[in-house]
Design an enzyme around this catalytic site. Structure first.
Site, PDB file in Angstrom:
ATOM      1  N   ASP A  32     -13.616  -6.858  -4.955  1.00 46.43           N
ATOM      2  CA  ASP A  32     -12.599  -5.836  -5.145  1.00 46.43           C
ATOM      3  C   ASP A  32     -12.814  -5.266  -6.555  1.00 46.43           C
ATOM      4  OD1 ASP A  32     -10.050  -4.419  -4.954  1.00 46.43           O
ATOM      5  OD2 ASP A  32      -9.256  -5.988  -6.259  1.00 46.43           O
ATOM      6  N   ASP A  34      -9.923  -3.119  -8.723  1.00 49.01           N
ATOM      7  CA  ASP A  34      -8.725  -3.161  -9.567  1.00 49.01           C
ATOM      8  C   ASP A  34      -8.194  -4.581  -9.712  1.00 49.01           C
ATOM      9  OD1 ASP A  34      -8.471  -0.408 -10.163  1.00 49.01           O
ATOM     10  OD2 ASP A  34      -7.563  -0.030  -8.213  1.00 49.01           O
ATOM     11  N   ASP A  43      -5.454   3.096 -11.167  1.00 52.08           N
ATOM     12  CA  ASP A  43      -4.536   4.196 -10.878  1.00 52.08           C
ATOM     13  C   ASP A  43      -3.434   4.274 -11.926  1.00 52.08           C
ATOM     14  OD1 ASP A  43      -5.898   5.045  -8.641  1.00 52.08           O
ATOM     15  OD2 ASP A  43      -4.692   3.878  -7.243  1.00 52.08           O
ATOM     16  N   ASP A 123      -9.690   0.188  -3.003  1.00 49.50           N
ATOM     17  CA  ASP A 123      -8.768   1.273  -2.693  1.00 49.50           C
ATOM     18  C   ASP A 123      -8.537   2.163  -3.915  1.00 49.50           C
ATOM     19  OD1 ASP A 123      -7.097   2.834  -1.198  1.00 49.50           O
ATOM     20  OD2 ASP A 123      -5.415   1.436  -1.158  1.00 49.50           O
ATOM     21  N   ASP A 203      -7.997  -9.931  -5.400  1.00 45.91           N
ATOM     22  CA  ASP A 203      -6.705 -10.312  -5.966  1.00 45.91           C
ATOM     23  C   ASP A 203      -5.521  -9.881  -5.099  1.00 45.91           C
ATOM     24  OD1 ASP A 203      -5.042  -7.822  -7.507  1.00 45.91           O
ATOM     25  OD2 ASP A 203      -7.114  -7.416  -6.954  1.00 45.91           O
TER      26      ASP A 203
END
EC number: 3.1.3.75
Length: 268
Positions: A32, A34, A43, A123, A203
């Site tokens: 992943d 972030d 973001d 994402d 996470d």
């Protein structure tokens, strides 16, 4: 999940130098982005490029659970209206700190690149991820990056789109990481590349969804105390054995590197 078998009498790939015919990587390592590779939610980080480094209340009130991608499209439109340009976003992304121990993990993977196929499922967005990884010097480690499409339109506005549509009820409307990982493994199997083990480093709740599909041969590395870790613990309490992968929580990515190193030694 199908796995290839260990060859009999083959030399240890950990030594891996000067082999006449390079073998396919044995392991798939999924990251992943972030709060996993980087130590922030990117973001949230880009708001530092906004006037006063804050968003107006009328923008923040438009957030709806499960539709974060749509919310970020509105945030970016607002920032474009305020004159925030590509260079401003790039500077923010390039300066987001990596998570503790992540440089050490990436150095370890660089030295053992022939053993691992590394992909990233996030994402966040393609532009931000590429800026961050290039600035850190680790972009070339990744065979493929799956993230939301992004770019700059003729006005210079930063634009964002959804990655895909799906039917998973547990994931945001724009991305199901389980679908991405399952399709990737199927695609690689068609190309006659099958992995002995899958390692998944994440996470969030959207990392828990794909980790449920891992087998008992695989390892999930949830960041300690984050949603992925809590959800794995809750599943184990409610349905012992339902979460099949070995769970190795981490606070520093050095712990991930240490586990992988030990796993390689056991195979050699």
């Amino acid at each position: 999940m199908k796995r290839c078998c260990e060859g009999v009498g083959l030399p240890c790939l950990f030594k891996g130098v000067g082999m006449a015919s390079p073998r396919p990587p044995r392991y798939l390592l999924v990251f992943d982005f972030d709060e996993t590779i980087i130590n922030e939610n990117s973001d949230d980080s880009i708001v530092r490029a906004a006037p006063g480094q804050v968003l107006p209340e009328h923008i923040r009130q438009t957030f709806r659970e499960g539709f974060y991608n749509e919310y970020m499209q509105r945030v970016l439109a607002y920032m474009g209206d305020q004159g925030v340009k590509m260079g401003d976003f790039k500077t923010v992304y390039e300066n987001i700190p990596l998570s503790p121990g992540m440089p050490d993990l990436f150095q370890f993977l660089s030295k053992n690149h022939e053993l691992f196929e590394i992909i990233l499922i996030s994402d966040a967005n393609m532009f931000g991820i590429e800026c961050s990884l290039r600035a850190a010097g680790f972009y070339s480690l990744f065979r493929k990056i799956f993230s939301n499409p992004s770019g700059f339109d003729k006005r210079g506005y930063f634009t964002l789109g959804p990655y895909h549509s799906h039917k998973c009820l547990d994931c945001p409307a724009n991305m199901c990481k389980r679908k991405i990982l399952t399709e990737y493994l199927a695609e690689r199997a068609q190309e006659e590349v099958e992995f002995e083990r899958v390692f998944y480093v994440g996470d969030g709740a959207n990392d828990f969804c794909p980790s449920v599909t891992l087998t008992s041969a695989d390892v999930a590395f949830p960041r300690k105390g984050y949603p992925m870790h809590r959800m794995a613990q809750e599943m184990e309490k409610k349905q012992p054995g339902a979460f099949q992968a070995t769970v190795v929580p981490w606070e520093s990515a050095v712990e991930v590197a240490r586990y992988l190193q030990e796993a390689l030694k056991k195979k050699c």
